[in-house]
Design an enzyme around this catalytic site. Structure first.
Site, PDB file in Angstrom:
ATOM      1  N   LYS A 114      54.204  40.050  32.286  1.00 29.20           N
ATOM      2  CA  LYS A 114      53.703  39.206  33.382  1.00 29.20           C
ATOM      3  C   LYS A 114      53.668  37.760  32.916  1.00 29.20           C
ATOM      4  O   LYS A 114      53.234  37.465  31.797  1.00 29.20           O
ATOM      5  CB  LYS A 114      52.313  39.681  33.805  1.00 29.20           C
ATOM      6  CG  LYS A 114      51.792  39.024  35.079  1.00 29.20           C
ATOM      7  CD  LYS A 114      50.429  39.578  35.484  1.00 29.20           C
ATOM      8  CE  LYS A 114      49.943  38.986  36.804  1.00 29.20           C
ATOM      9  NZ  LYS A 114      48.619  39.507  37.192  1.00 29.20           N
ATOM     10  N   SER A 170      48.406  40.954  41.909  1.00 34.87           N
ATOM     11  CA  SER A 170      49.313  39.877  41.575  1.00 34.87           C
ATOM     12  C   SER A 170      50.420  40.281  40.606  1.00 34.87           C
ATOM     13  O   SER A 170      51.399  39.571  40.485  1.00 34.87           O
ATOM     14  CB  SER A 170      48.529  38.716  40.963  1.00 34.87           C
ATOM     15  OG  SER A 170      47.936  39.110  39.739  1.00 34.87           O
ATOM     16  N   SER A 202      44.793  43.576  40.227  1.00 40.02           N
ATOM     17  CA  SER A 202      46.166  43.079  40.081  1.00 40.02           C
ATOM     18  C   SER A 202      47.113  43.961  39.278  1.00 40.02           C
ATOM     19  O   SER A 202      48.321  43.725  39.284  1.00 40.02           O
ATOM     20  CB  SER A 202      46.147  41.675  39.463  1.00 40.02           C
ATOM     21  OG  SER A 202      45.782  40.735  40.431  1.00 40.02           O
TER      22      SER A 202
END
Ligand SMILES: [Zn+2]
Lengths: 483, 508
Positions: B79, B154, B178
C-alpha cells in the site's frame, strides 16, 4: 497615583542532553545547517517520536529542586500551529498534565528572602531556526528564507512562575537565581547568547490599593538580563502612562526591540492562536514512578541555599561572601577545592571575590575555563605565608598565572619577584629613604605616625614591592627611634 | 493453474522444492499486471524492472544458500502509504506525488529480512481516507469481480491486486476498516492486528491511535504466515507492545468445538443488505454445526462508534497532515507572495476534497470552545466501547458480524454522499476504536459480488480469530475467483473504454 507592577516570567531552557527530545540526533551547538537531523526531527512522513529518558530525568530533578509536585501520570500534547521552523506543524509539548507544578524558588532581594511561586514545569521540543535574506531579517520582507533544523527537537524545559514579581530588579534576581539553580543541577548550560535560556514576561500594572490584577501584556524576546530589565522598565512605564491618563491596557503580545528599547504590538488577544491541544497519540502517557522520583531526589546535588548556609557555618564566612561564592556552582566548587588545600577560608574568599572575579569579568572567562586552578591559588597563598612574596607582589603573580596558567613558584622565580628577606640590603634602602625624605622623617619624629606609612611606601617602591612591609616597618622604626 | 492464481504458501512450497523459480512467479504476476492494470488500476507505481532484477537475485540466493523464508520471492503489493526507501510513496495524494522516502518502514525492513518481492505500490484513497479507493489522485481502482464497482477502501489497490492475481499477497493498513472492508468486497482475506502488535514506524499516519498495518491474502494460512513476518515490538514505535509473539500458523487448526461466539446485534444494523445478513447467518450456522456455541448479544455503545470515529480520526488527521506544507518535501505551489499564501495554495492544490473535508472536521472538533463537546466526548464514548468489548469477551471467545453492510457498490455511487460512504465502515470501525484484532474472510456472494465475514477477537488474541477463520474457510470452501481470473479472458471493448481514468496523477 501609586502604581504597582505585577510580573510573571515564562522561561525556556534547552536541556544539555546528548541527544534530542524525541530522536537520537546530537544536540551539539554550532554545526553546519541541517547536519544534525533525521526522519523524526525533520517530520518525514511515517516517522514517530520516542521520549528521551534523560530529558525526563533532568526535568524531574528541576521540578524537585523547584519544590514542585511531580505528576505520577503525565502526558504529552500536540500544540498545533503552522510555521516553517516547526516541521510537523505541531510541537510536542505538555498541557494539562505537566511533569511538575505548584513549586517555588527562594530568591534573595534587598528586602530579604522571598518565595516566588512556580506555576508549572514541563517538557517540550525546540523548533528550528529561520534565516531570512533581506535587510530587515523578517519573514514578511525576505527575498528568500532558509531553515536550519539542527536545533529542532532539542529538549526544552518550560518554567512558568506565578505573577509574584514586582520590579524589573526582582525579575532579574529571579532569573539569575533560576539560572544558577539549573547550572547547579547540571541540566543546562543556560547560555543566553546561544539561546539555551530564553525568557518571556507577563506584565500588568495596578493601582497600589487594588487587589485584582490589571490587564496583562506578554512581552517576548527578552533574551539577556539587560533586555529583561530594559523591556520590563519600558513596558511598566508604558502601562503606567496609559493608566494615569485614564486609558485602558489592551491584552496583547508585544515584541521587545533591543535597538530601540521599546516594546511594540505583535498581535492582539483576538488574533491569539488557538493551538488546539490534544493528547499526543504517538506517545503513551508517561508514568513517573515513586522510585524514579526517589532516584531523582537522591541525584540532586547540594543546592545554592543549602550551600550558602554551609559556607557560613562550616567555613565561618560572612553571609556576603557565602552568597557571592555560591552564586555559581563552578565558583563554589573552586572555593571548596581551595579550602581543602589551604586553611584560611576567608583569605581564599577575598581572592576569589576580588582579583579572580575581576579578571574573569574583564576577560569574559567562565570559572571552569580559567587557567588558574585551586592548586595555583593555594600554592600562591602559601608563598605569601612563607614570606617568599608580599601580598602586593602576589597580585601580579596571580595575574600572570591567570594569563599563562604557570605555577606561582615558576612565575616568582623567573621574574625575580622573591621578597627581599636580606635585612642588610633592606637596611641600606631604609637608610637611603630616610636620607631622601627629610620632611617625612621630621614629621614622624614630631609624632605624626602617619608619616611612617609614607616612608614604608617609599622603601617598597625601591624594592619594586618585593619587601615584606612588616619588616620595613620594624627597620624604619628602629632607625628613626622612638615610638 | 497459473502461477499468479496460486496461494502464497503453495508457491512458497514450490519455490523451496525448486519446482518453480521466483523469476517465473514474478514474470507470471507481471504479465498479469500488464494485461489487467489498464483496466483495474491497482497500482500507483509498478516496479517492473526492479522486481525482475530482485527476483533473479533471490533465485541466485536460493540456489546458493538453500532455504527461503515463507514470504521469500512472493510478489507483493505494498500500500502506497508505507515508506519504501528510494521508491516513491505518494499516499494517493498529489501533495506527495514525487516523494521518495529516505528510510524503510519497520515492516518493510522485516520483509526485506525475508527477501520479499515488492512488485508495486498499491493504489489507495488519499491518505487512507475513504472506503472505495475513489479518492485517489491516481484515479479509482476497479473491483475485479465487476469493474463497474469499487474494490472498497482505503486499501482497495492492495485487495484488488490480490484478488486479480496482480499480486500474491499485499500489505494494507486499517484505520476504520481499510483492510477488512476491501478484502470483503474483493473476496479475499484481510487481517487487522491488535493496535500495537505491528510497528507503525514508516506507516504514513492518518489517525495515529487507530492505524494498524496488516496483510491482505488469498487465504487464512497466508495471513498467518504474513503476520508472523511483521508482528513484534519495535523500539522506534512507543505504541508497539513488548510481548512474546507466537507462531500464528500453529493456530491454524480446523476445530471450533466448544468455542463461544457472540453476535452483536448492533453490527447487524438495518443498513445491512439482506443477502449479506443471510450469508453471515449461514456462516454462523456452519460454525455451530462444527461445535461452536453461538448466541446474539448486545454491545450498546457500539451504535455511537461512527460518530466517535468521525471526530477522533479527523482530529488526529488534522495534526498529522499539517506537515505537508510545501516547506520541506512534496508539492509546493508556485508563485506565492508570502508564507501564508504558500501554505494555502500548496494545501489547496495538494489535497483532494475528502482529505480537506476531514482536516476541516478535525480542526473544528479540536477548536477552543468545542474541544470538550466533540473530542472530549468522543474519547469518553471510545472508553465505553472498549468496556463493551471487554465485557463481551468475558463471555465470548470471538464476536462475528458482516465485514461490510453491503457488497461492492458502483463507482461514483457514493462519492457525493459522504455520510453514505462513511456507513460502509459501520461494522469495522468499533474494532479500531477498541484497538482489538479482526479478520475478514469470504462467506458467500450476492449477484457475483463477494461477501465478507468479520471475526473479532480479544486484544492480542490473533490466534483465536485465525483459528475460527481457518476452520470456517476449510469447511465453507470459498473457491470462486473473480471472472477476470478465468484463464484466457479478453477485455471487452466496453471494458477497454473504461481504461480512461479520471485521476490526474501520473502512474508509473
Ligand atoms: Zn533527529
Amino acid at each position: 497615583m501609586d502604581f504597582e507592577a505585577v510580573i510573571g516570567l515564562e522561561t525556556h531552557i534547552e536541556l544539555s542532553t546528548v541527544t534530542k527530545m524525541f530522536c537520537g540526533c546530537s544536540t551539539v551547538f554550532g554545526h553546519p545547517p541541517n547536519t544534525q537531523v533525521c526522519p523524526v526531527c525533520l517530520a518525514l512522513p511515517g516517522s514517530l517520536p520516542l521520549i528521551n529518558r534523560k530529558a525526563v530525568e533532568y526535568t524531574i530533578k528541576v521540578a524537585l529542586a523547584l519544590n514542585c509536585q511531580i505528576q505520577s501520570f503525565c502526558q504529552f500534547h500536540r500544540k498545533n500551529y503552522f510555521y516553517p521552523d516547526l516541521p510537523k506543524g505541531y510541537q510536542i509539548s505538555q498541557y494539562d498534565l505537566p511533569l511538575g507544578r505548584n513549586g517555588y524558588l527562594e530568591i534573595n532581594t534587598e528586602d530579604g528572602t522571598r518565595k516566588v511561586r512556580i506555576h508549572r514545569v514541563h517538557m517540550e521540543e525546540d523548533t528550528g531556526k529561520l534565516i531570512h535574506s533581506g535587510l530587515t531579517g523578517r519573514i514578511s520582507e525576505a527575498q528568500e528564507s532558509a531553515v536550519d533544523f539542527n536545533r529542532c527537537g532539542v529538549p526544552l524545559l518550560e518554567i512558568v512562575t506565578e505573577p509574584d514579581l514586582r520590579t524589573p530588579e526582582e525579575a532579574k534576581i529571579f532569573l539569575s537565581s533560576l539560572r544558577n539553580l539549573l547550572q547547579y543541577l547540571e541540566v543546562s548550560d543556560c547560555n543566553m547568547e546561544e539561546g539555551s535560556l530564553r525568557c518571556d514576561a507577563n506584565i500588568s500594572v495596578r493601582r497600589g490599593d487594588m487587589d485584582e490584577l490589571g490587564t496583562k501584556t506578554e512581552v517576548k524576546n527578552l533574551n539577556s538580563f539587560r533586555f529583561l530589565s530594559r523591556a520590563l522598565q519600558y513596558e511598566i512605564e508604558r502601562q503606567k502612562k496609559i493608566l494615569a491618563k485614564g486609558g485602558v491596557i489592551r491584552q496583547e503580545t508585544r515584541h521587545f526591540d533591543a535597538t530601540t528599547n521599546r516594546t511594540t504590538s505583535l498581535r492582539s488577544k483576538e488574533m491569539a492562536h488557538d493551538y488546539r491541544y490534544f493528547p499526543e497519540p504517538d506517545l503513551v502517557p508517561l508514568e513517573i514512578s515513586d522510585q524514579w522520583v526517589d532516584e531523582g531526589r537522591r541525584s540532586l546535588p547540594e543546592l545554592p541555599g543549602a550551600k550558602r548556609l554551609r559556607f557560613m557555618e562550616g567555613y565561618g564566612l560572612p553571609e556576603y561572601d557565602a552568597e557571592a561564592l555560591t552564586s555559581s556552582r563552578a565558583m563554589a566548587d573552586f572555593f571548596e577545592e581551595c579550602a581543602k588545600r589551604y586553611h584560611r577560608p576567608k583569605i581564599i574568599s577575598n581572592w576569589l571575590m576580588g582579583d579572580f572575579t575581576s579578571l574573569l569579568n574583564a576577560t569574559d572567562t567562565a570559572v571552569e575555563r580559567s587557567k588558574v586552578t585551586p592548586e595555583h591559588l593555594t600554592e600562591m597563598l602559601k608563598l605569601i605565608d612563607e614570606g617568599v612574596i608580599s601580598g602586593k607582589i602576589a597580585k601580579s603573580v596571580f595575574e600572570e598565572m591567570f594569563n599563562t596558567g604557570r605555577m606561582p613558584r615558576e612565575v616568582v622565580e623567573e621574574k625575580g619577584l622573591t621578597q627581599i628577606a636580606d635585612e642588610e640590603e633592606l637596611a641600606r634602602l631604609v637608610a637611603e629613604v630616610i636620607a631622601e625624605n627629610e620632611k617625612a622623617t621630621g614629621d614622624y619624629r614630631e609624632g605624626k605616625g602617619s608619616a611612617l606609612g609614607f616612608l614604608v611606601g617609599q622603601v617598597m617602591k625601591k624594592t619594586r614591592g618585593r619587601a615584606n612591609p612588616e619588616l620595613i616597618n620594624r627597620l624604619l622604626r628602629e632607625r628613626l627611634g622612638g615610638s | 493453474m497459473e502461477l499468479w492464481d496460486m496461494k502464497g504458501h503453495q508457491l512458497a512450497e514450490m519455490i523451496e522444492k525448486k519446482e518453480v523459480s521466483v523469476s517465473e512467479v514474478t514474470r507470471s504476476v507481471l504479465d498479469r499486471i500488464r494485461s489487467l492494470e489498464p483496466l483495474l488500476n491497482c497500482y500507483i507505481t509498478v516496479l517492473e524492472e526492479e522486481s525482475q532484477t530482485l527476483a533473479r537475485q533471490i533465485d541466485k540466493y536460493i540456489a546458493q544458500e538453500g532455504h527461503p523464508a515463507p514470504l521469500t520471492g512472493l510478489p507483493m503489493a505494498v500500500k502506497d502509504l508505507i515508506c519504501t526507501r528510494g521508491v516513491r510513496t505518494t499516499c494517493g495524494s498529489r501533495i506527495l506525488d514525487n516523494y521518495l522516502p529516505v528510510y524503510d518502514a519497520t515492516v518493510i525492513q522485516k520483509l526485506k529480512d525475508q527477501r520479499y518481492l515488492p512488485v508495486g505500490k498499491a493504489n489507495m484513497d488519499e491518505f487512507a481516507m475513504g472506503s472505495s479507493t475513489e479518492n485517489s489522485y491516481y484515479g479509482p481502482t476497479r473491483n475485479p469481480w465487476n469493474t463497474e464497482r469499487v474494490p472498497g477502501g482505503s486499501s482497495g489497490g492492495s485487495a484488488a491486486a490480490v484478488a486479480a492475481g496482480e499480486a500474491i499477497v499485499a500489505l494494507g493498513s486499517d484505520t476504520g476498516g481499510s483492510i477488512r472492508q476491501p478484502a470483503s468486497l474483493c473476496g479475499v482475506v484481510g487481517l487487522k492486528p491488535t493496535y500495537g502488535l505491528v510497528s507503525r514506524y514508516g506507516l504514513v499516519a492518518f489517525a495515529s491511535s487507530l492505524d494498524q498495518i496488516g496483510p491482505i491474502t488469498r487465504d487464512v494460512q497466508d495471513a498467518a504466515i504474513f503476520l508472523n513476518a511483521i508482528a513484534g515490538h519495535d523500539v522506534m514505535d512507543s505504541t508497539s507492545v513488548k510481548r512474546e509473539i507466537p507462531d500464528y500458523t500453529k493456530a491454524l487448526v480446523d476445530d471450533v468445538r466448544g468455542l463461544k461466539i457472540g453476535v452483536p446485534q448492533e453490527l447487524m444494523v438495518e443498513g445491512v443488505e439482506m443477502k449479506v445478513r443471510d450469508s453471515v447467518n449461514q456462516a454462523i450456522e456452519l460454525l455451530v454445526s462444527l461445535g461452536a456455541f453461538c448466541e446474539e448479544t448486545s454491545l450498546p455503545y457500539l451504535e455511537h462508534s461512527l460518530s466517535a470515529y468521525y471526530i477522533i480520526a479527523p482530529a488526529e488527521a488534522s495534526a498529522n497532515l499539517a506537515r505537508y506544507d510545501g516547506v520541506k518535501y512534496g508539492h509546493r505551489a508556485r508563485g506565492s507572495r508570502n508564507i501564508r499564501e504558500m501554505y494555502k495554495k500548496t494545501r489547496s492544490e495538494g489535497f483532494g476534497a475528502e482529505v480537506k473535508r476531514r482536516i476541516m472536521l478535525g480542526t473544528y472538533a479540536l477548536s477552543a470552545g468545542y474541544y470538550e463537546a466533540y473530542y472530549g466526548q468522543a474519547q469518553k464514548v471510545r472508553t465505553l466501547i472498549v468496556n463493551d468489548f471487554r465485557q463481551a469477551f468475558q463471555k465470548y471467545d470471538v464476536l462475528v458480524s458482516p465485514t461490510s453492510p453491503t457488497v461492492a457498490f458502483k463507482i461514483g455511487e457514493k462519492v457525493d454522499n459522504p455520510l453514505q460512504m462513511y456507513l460502509s465502515d459501520v461494522c469495522t470501525i468499533p474494532v479500531n476504536l477498541a484497538g482489538i484484532p479482526a479478520i475478514s474472510v469470504p462467506c458467500g456472494t450476492s449477484d457475483g459480488l463477494p461477501i465478507g465475514l468479520q471475526i473479532i477477537g480479544r486484544a492480542f488474541d490473533e490466534e483465536t480469530i485465525l483459528r475460527v477463520a481457518y476452520t470456517f474457510e476449510q469447511y465453507f470452501g470459498f473457491n470462486q475467483s473473480p471472472p477476470l481470473t478465468n484463464p484466457g479472458v479478453q477485455l471487452t471493448e466496453d471494458q477497454k473504454s473504461q481504461v480512461q481514468m479520471s485521476g490526474e496523477g501520473r502512474r508509473r
